[in-house]
Enzyme design. Sequence first.
Site, PDB file in Angstrom:
ATOM      1  N   SER A  57       7.252 -14.143  -3.493  1.00 31.74           N
ATOM      2  CA  SER A  57       6.686 -12.886  -3.986  1.00 31.74           C
ATOM      3  C   SER A  57       7.553 -11.742  -3.497  1.00 31.74           C
ATOM      4  O   SER A  57       8.160 -11.821  -2.417  1.00 31.74           O
ATOM      5  CB  SER A  57       5.262 -12.697  -3.481  1.00 31.74           C
ATOM      6  N   TYR A  63      -0.900 -12.582   3.124  1.00 37.46           N
ATOM      7  CA  TYR A  63      -0.167 -13.087   1.960  1.00 37.46           C
ATOM      8  C   TYR A  63       1.322 -12.766   2.082  1.00 37.46           C
ATOM      9  O   TYR A  63       2.177 -13.635   1.877  1.00 37.46           O
ATOM     10  CB  TYR A  63      -0.763 -12.472   0.702  1.00 37.46           C
ATOM     11  N   LYS A  95       4.472 -15.472   2.415  1.00 38.33           N
ATOM     12  CA  LYS A  95       5.577 -15.522   1.451  1.00 38.33           C
ATOM     13  C   LYS A  95       6.915 -15.270   2.141  1.00 38.33           C
ATOM     14  O   LYS A  95       7.944 -15.842   1.743  1.00 38.33           O
ATOM     15  CB  LYS A  95       5.341 -14.520   0.335  1.00 38.33           C
TER      16      LYS A  95
END
Length: 254
Positions: free
Chosen positions: A136, A149, A153
């Site tokens: 991401s 998150y 990533k």
Amino acid sequence: MDLQLEGRRAVVTGAGRGIGLAVARALTSEGALVMGGTRSDSPALRAATPHTVEVDLATPDGPGRLVEKAVETFGGLDILVNNVGGRTTAATGFLDLTDEDWQAGFDLNFLSAVRAVRAALPALIESRGAIVNIGSVNGRLPSPRLTEYSAAKAALANLTKTLSEEFGPRGVRVNTVSPGPVLTDVWRNPRRAARPDPDAEDGLAEVPRRMGLTTGEFIAPEEVADMVVLLASRRLPGATGADWLIDAGMLKSL
């Protein structure tokens, strides 16, 4: 361009919708055999490939079971696409996150890939295959609203580089594809539009502008899939250990 994927054997995690579904469709359209892993039944995935497994990829044994099924069905493995991921908590900042939130986020977004790679590597070494991890833009552009998150990533991109160094000499190429905002069901979800979120006040059409996307448009899942399929093919034998951005110009620095 012939991507030389006819008969190549692939696993795609999180293949039931969004980017994963687009990748499964793109690979099968090039003649690859695809085993798609999804947590719940997906008619769209079954239309793309007859080879599907319902599995929770955030569990310790889920990724291994999916890979094992693919190797058993296809007689080997050439491509692993670690796509499954997403938010696992509604926390909006660091202090909202519990240990359980961190564990759930890393199980889905990082350890699912670790477990799939561990299971797939013997077959991929034998076939001199490829791994593509879906990262991401948040791995490079942390957001306080996406703390766990973003961290997961970033860890995935680091893992990609490490794996490429260890297993590149044995013929396995490993890359990350890191998208910016992709127009999937996450953005179209009616519950997102209905909640009192300042990011939703101007409607979906205004989101690219407010997020600073140079193109002024969301990224289509098919764009990401095309990049994944090219990296998974043998057309770019020198491409390994890299984090490939497709972010519509969201990142402004080198």
